[in-house]
Design an enzyme around this catalytic site. Structure first.
Site, PDB file in Angstrom:
ATOM      1  N   LYS A 200     118.896  26.518  47.346  1.00  0.00           N
ATOM      2  CA  LYS A 200     119.717  26.466  46.488  1.00  0.00           C
ATOM      3  C   LYS A 200     121.087  27.226  46.982  1.00  0.00           C
ATOM      4  O   LYS A 200     122.206  26.640  47.152  1.00  0.00           O
ATOM      5  CB  LYS A 200     119.574  26.926  45.148  1.00  0.00           C
ATOM      6  CG  LYS A 200     120.377  26.815  44.041  1.00  0.00           C
ATOM      7  CD  LYS A 200     119.748  27.674  42.809  1.00  0.00           C
ATOM      8  CE  LYS A 200     121.060  27.631  41.813  1.00  0.00           C
ATOM      9  NZ  LYS A 200     120.577  28.232  40.428  1.00  0.00           N
ATOM     10  N   GLU A 206     114.740  33.403  55.207  1.00  0.00           N
ATOM     11  CA  GLU A 206     113.579  32.861  55.789  1.00  0.00           C
ATOM     12  C   GLU A 206     113.907  31.338  56.089  1.00  0.00           C
ATOM     13  O   GLU A 206     113.587  30.714  57.093  1.00  0.00           O
ATOM     14  CB  GLU A 206     112.571  33.120  54.689  1.00  0.00           C
ATOM     15  CG  GLU A 206     112.142  34.289  54.483  1.00  0.00           C
ATOM     16  CD  GLU A 206     112.536  35.028  53.449  1.00  0.00           C
ATOM     17  OE1 GLU A 206     113.863  34.871  53.143  1.00  0.00           O
ATOM     18  OE2 GLU A 206     112.095  35.871  52.608  1.00  0.00           O
ATOM     19  N   GLY A 260     116.015  28.373  40.336  1.00  0.00           N
ATOM     20  CA  GLY A 260     115.172  27.850  41.612  1.00  0.00           C
ATOM     21  C   GLY A 260     113.636  27.561  41.362  1.00  0.00           C
ATOM     22  O   GLY A 260     113.257  26.621  41.665  1.00  0.00           O
ATOM     23  N   ARG A 261     113.299  28.337  40.367  1.00  0.00           N
ATOM     24  CA  ARG A 261     111.713  28.358  40.001  1.00  0.00           C
ATOM     25  C   ARG A 261     111.464  27.222  38.907  1.00  0.00           C
ATOM     26  O   ARG A 261     110.430  27.019  38.572  1.00  0.00           O
ATOM     27  CB  ARG A 261     111.257  29.734  39.599  1.00  0.00           C
ATOM     28  CG  ARG A 261     112.073  30.399  38.718  1.00  0.00           C
ATOM     29  CD  ARG A 261     111.540  31.693  38.351  1.00  0.00           C
ATOM     30  NE  ARG A 261     112.311  32.560  37.479  1.00  0.00           N
ATOM     31  CZ  ARG A 261     113.412  33.163  37.698  1.00  0.00           C
ATOM     32  NH1 ARG A 261     113.986  33.100  38.971  1.00  0.00           N
ATOM     33  NH2 ARG A 261     114.113  33.751  36.967  1.00  0.00           N
ATOM     34  N   GLU A 346     108.687  36.213  38.115  1.00  0.00           N
ATOM     35  CA  GLU A 346     110.309  36.266  38.382  1.00  0.00           C
ATOM     36  C   GLU A 346     111.294  36.404  37.151  1.00  0.00           C
ATOM     37  O   GLU A 346     112.097  36.754  37.032  1.00  0.00           O
ATOM     38  CB  GLU A 346     110.719  35.427  39.538  1.00  0.00           C
ATOM     39  CG  GLU A 346     112.096  35.651  40.100  1.00  0.00           C
ATOM     40  CD  GLU A 346     112.225  34.999  41.579  1.00  0.00           C
ATOM     41  OE1 GLU A 346     111.538  35.307  42.673  1.00  0.00           O
ATOM     42  OE2 GLU A 346     112.700  33.737  41.511  1.00  0.00           O
ATOM     43  N   HIS A 377      82.723  33.166  42.947  1.00  0.00           N
ATOM     44  CA  HIS A 377      81.905  33.834  43.752  1.00  0.00           C
ATOM     45  C   HIS A 377      82.745  35.001  44.393  1.00  0.00           C
ATOM     46  O   HIS A 377      82.554  35.135  45.471  1.00  0.00           O
ATOM     47  CB  HIS A 377      81.477  32.840  44.805  1.00  0.00           C
ATOM     48  CG  HIS A 377      80.368  31.751  44.065  1.00  0.00           C
ATOM     49  ND1 HIS A 377      79.376  31.900  44.136  1.00  0.00           N
ATOM     50  CD2 HIS A 377      80.910  30.635  43.750  1.00  0.00           C
ATOM     51  CE1 HIS A 377      78.707  30.907  43.431  1.00  0.00           C
ATOM     52  NE2 HIS A 377      79.524  30.055  43.010  1.00  0.00           N
ATOM     53  N   LYS A 505     116.448  41.891  49.727  1.00  0.00           N
ATOM     54  CA  LYS A 505     117.101  40.818  50.360  1.00  0.00           C
ATOM     55  C   LYS A 505     118.116  41.751  51.335  1.00  0.00           C
ATOM     56  O   LYS A 505     118.321  41.685  52.475  1.00  0.00           O
ATOM     57  CB  LYS A 505     117.659  39.806  49.747  1.00  0.00           C
ATOM     58  CG  LYS A 505     116.692  38.672  49.344  1.00  0.00           C
ATOM     59  CD  LYS A 505     117.483  37.551  48.757  1.00  0.00           C
ATOM     60  CE  LYS A 505     116.645  36.548  48.051  1.00  0.00           C
ATOM     61  NZ  LYS A 505     117.543  35.342  47.692  1.00  0.00           N
TER      62      LYS A 505
HETATM   63  O1  F6P Z   1     112.758  34.520  45.648  1.00  0.00           O
HETATM   64  C1  F6P Z   1     114.003  34.763  45.082  1.00  0.00           C
HETATM   65  C2  F6P Z   1     114.601  33.583  45.225  1.00  0.00           C
HETATM   66  O2  F6P Z   1     116.048  34.133  44.725  1.00  0.00           O
HETATM   67  C3  F6P Z   1     114.161  32.489  44.236  1.00  0.00           C
HETATM   68  O3  F6P Z   1     114.547  32.742  42.836  1.00  0.00           O
HETATM   69  C4  F6P Z   1     114.516  31.379  44.955  1.00  0.00           C
HETATM   70  O4  F6P Z   1     113.584  30.456  44.284  1.00  0.00           O
HETATM   71  C5  F6P Z   1     114.098  31.646  46.412  1.00  0.00           C
HETATM   72  O5  F6P Z   1     114.531  32.944  46.358  1.00  0.00           O
HETATM   73  C6  F6P Z   1     114.871  30.598  47.448  1.00  0.00           C
HETATM   74  O6  F6P Z   1     116.274  30.797  47.191  1.00  0.00           O
HETATM   75  P1  F6P Z   1     117.248  29.692  47.873  1.00  0.00           P
HETATM   76  O7  F6P Z   1     116.429  28.336  47.086  1.00  0.00           O
HETATM   77  O8  F6P Z   1     118.493  29.779  47.513  1.00  0.00           O
HETATM   78  O9  F6P Z   1     116.842  29.430  49.250  1.00  0.00           O
END
Ligand code: F6P
Length: 544
Positions: A200, A206, A260-261, A346, A377, A505
């Site tokens: 987003k 990452e 995002g979620r 979150e 198990h 972050k």
């Molecule tokens: O984990 C934190 C977060 O900000 C989430 O809310 C989001 O889904 C994720 O990082 C990834 O963010 P982006 O879509 O901006 O890469």
């Protein structure tokens, strides 16, 4: 006269002392009174530590907390994400008709339809072998790069739906650990691989690191000027995607008004559409829309999301449970606990209300789980005989989507048996008879009984679905989204921001600089962190 919260606290105190099994004896119609049906779904919460009277108090509490008002505000696109001044309009993404929905005076539905049409085109073209890479070969395999909400939802759905014979291979890469990407690339051909970079913000460390490595992998094998054909971006930050080198035509939008979620219903779900076909993705949306209609139109006492949200709130806030376990009896839902962890923790893992005041009581309990029967198990021993009592949610699709003999019956029987075992346990007097008949006596008999006895009296809810198809899956995920929202209203918090994640972050940045470029640490770095960094530096030097 006592207030509703006082009555709820009193009911919780009284019910803590009850044995669950006795509640059935006291109320012969407990099961129908504590079961909800929705089409051919059945949600049985009669094994929860709750009575119909206590549930009626909870429903009154939901009404007093304005849950119906907040649910209406969510669907109407009001700016309920107060700390970021935005609506949370994931429901618009699955709206079936074109009734205008305004955000800041602009109807968002035409943008959604245009994006869906692009998703349909991309997935159809891929299936027809018409999306061509740098060497002229069709792109026929996908690596989806994203993390958190840009990964968990599409990954869960891609995994959960049975792959038809024409399903396109999709791998998901989220972790910055290079192992994740390198495993995904191991058997892939650069000439036929499409990367979908989903972020987003397009600033997530990452995702950008993995996307850069992917570009390096392509550039080593293909004419660098043509690697752009191998990327699609899904983002709200088109400028950053362009800077990375994804041409505007290959960028699909995300919008500020979708968290995002909650975003798997948007172009974030492109990998689902590509893997399983756009019709399947559309069926997922249709299932979610059906659940939206239920949640929007059904009075609180019969509303699945409100009742489940109330039970969640009751377990955490009235009974004081600090954990919650979800056990899907479906291998296809192996990723559901991870998805729900982000969704609920979150969203609701917060300590202040919308207006910044401390929350009065606990918020989201820790959520974890694993598929049945594997979980049986692993941690079920702890559930049956450990010292913690943790409410369990069993999710059980009844009919198989395959035809492997009677294994599905075994699976479903185990789910039902586990909910029964948690309720009834194994009693010492029965064990005494059995063991005495086998000749056990004295201290040995007492020890054997103690080791085998299961107290039971442990709460659970069982959700039976007819089967796990795209429609039911869409409805299930939408149900959990709404339930999470209901829980946030009951605790007064904003479910749609995540400021806590930002801290880690931002602190990672100077540590990356310290490790990668040997930059000095700021004087305010605490001694433990400083020592860890020094040790990592030393290890890196010795292994160099
Ligand atoms: O984990 C934190 C977060 O900000 C989430 O809310 C989001 O889904 C994720 O990082 C990834 O963010 P982006 O879509 O901006 O890469």
């Amino acid at each position: 006269m006592s207030s509703v919260p006082d009555l709820i606290a009193g009911a919780a105190r009284a019910l803590r002392r009850e044995r669950l099994i006795d509640l059935f004896a006291n109320d012969r119609s407990r099961v129908p009174r504590m079961t909800l049906e929705w089409g051919d779904w059945r949600v049985d919460f009669s094994k929860e530590r709750l009575t119909p009277d206590a549930l009626a108090l909870l429903v009154a509490h939901a009404e007093a907390s304005n849950v119906p008002h907040w649910v209406a505000a969510l669907f109407a696109g009001e700016k309920i994400n107060l700390s970021e001044g935005r609506p949370a309009l994931h429901t618009a993404l699955r709206q079936r008709n074109d009734t205008p929905l305004l955000v800041d005076g602009r109807d968002v539905i035409p943008d959604i339809r245009a994006t869906q049409s692009r998703m349909r085109d991309i997935s159809q073209t891929m299936h027809e072998g018409g999306r061509i890479g740098a060497t002229g070969l069709p792109l026929n395999s996908v690596v989806h790069i994203g993390i958190g909400g840009s990964d968990l939802g599409p990954r869960l759905v891609c995994d959960a739906i049975s792959a038809g014979p024409r399903a396109i291979d999709v791998s998901f890469v989220s972790n910055v650990d290079p192992e994740h990407l390198s495993r995904a690339l191991a058997d892939r051909d650069p000439a036929t691989t499409l990367f979908i970079v989903v972020s987003k913000t397009f600033t997530t460390q990452e995702t950008l690191a993995n996307a850069l490595s992917a570009r390096g992998w392509l550039s080593a094998a293909l004419p660098p000027s043509d690697v752009g054909r191998h990327f699609i971006g899904v983002t709200a930050n088109v400028a950053a995607a362009a800077e990375f080198g994804i041409v505007r035509d290959n960028v699909l939008p995300m919008w500020d008004w979708v968290g995002g979620r909650y975003s798997l219903w948007s172009a974030v779900g492109l990998s689902i559409a590509i893997r399983h076909g756009y019709e399947t993705f559309d069926e997922l949306l249709a299932g979610a829309a059906a659940m939206d209609a239920h949640v929007r139109e059904t009075p609180a006492a019969k509303n699945l999301a409100i009742v489940l949200g109330l039970i969640g709130w009751w377990n955490a806030c009235a009974l004081g449970h600090t954990q919650r376990i979800v056990v899907p009896y479906a291998q296809a839902l192996a990723r559901l606990p991870a998805f729900l962890q982000q969704l609920t923790l979150e969203s609701n893992g917060k300590r202040v209300t919308r207006d910044g005041a401390p929350v009065d009581g606990p918020t989201a309990p820790a959520l974890w789980g694993h598929t049945g029967t594997d979980g049986q198990h692993a941690f079920f021993q702890w559930l049956h005989q450990g010292t913690h009592e943790v409410p369990v949610e069993f999710i059980v699709p009844v009919r198989a989507t395959h035809s492997l003999g009677d294994q599905q019956t075994l699976l479903v029987a185990n789910a039902v048996a586990q909910s029964q075992a948690l309720l009834v346990g194994r009693r010492g007097d029965e064990l005494r008879r059995e063991l005495a008949q086998q000749g056990s006596r004295g201290a040995a008999l007492e020890a054997a009984i103690a080791a085998r006895e299961c107290p039971g009296n442990r709460a659970s809810t069982t959700l039976l679905l007819p089967k796990l198809d795209a429609h039911n899956l869409g409805a299930l995920l939408a149900l959990y989204e709404h339930r999470t929202f209901v829980e946030s209203i009951l605790t007064g918090i904003n479910a749609f921001d995540q400021w806590g994640v930002e801290l880690g972050k931002s602190l990672a940045k100077p540590i990356v600089a310290a490790l990668a470029e040997n930059r000095p640490l700021s004087d305010s770095t605490d001694p433990s962190t400083r020592a860890l960094i020094e040790h990592v530096r030393a290890l890196k030097r010795t292994s160099a």
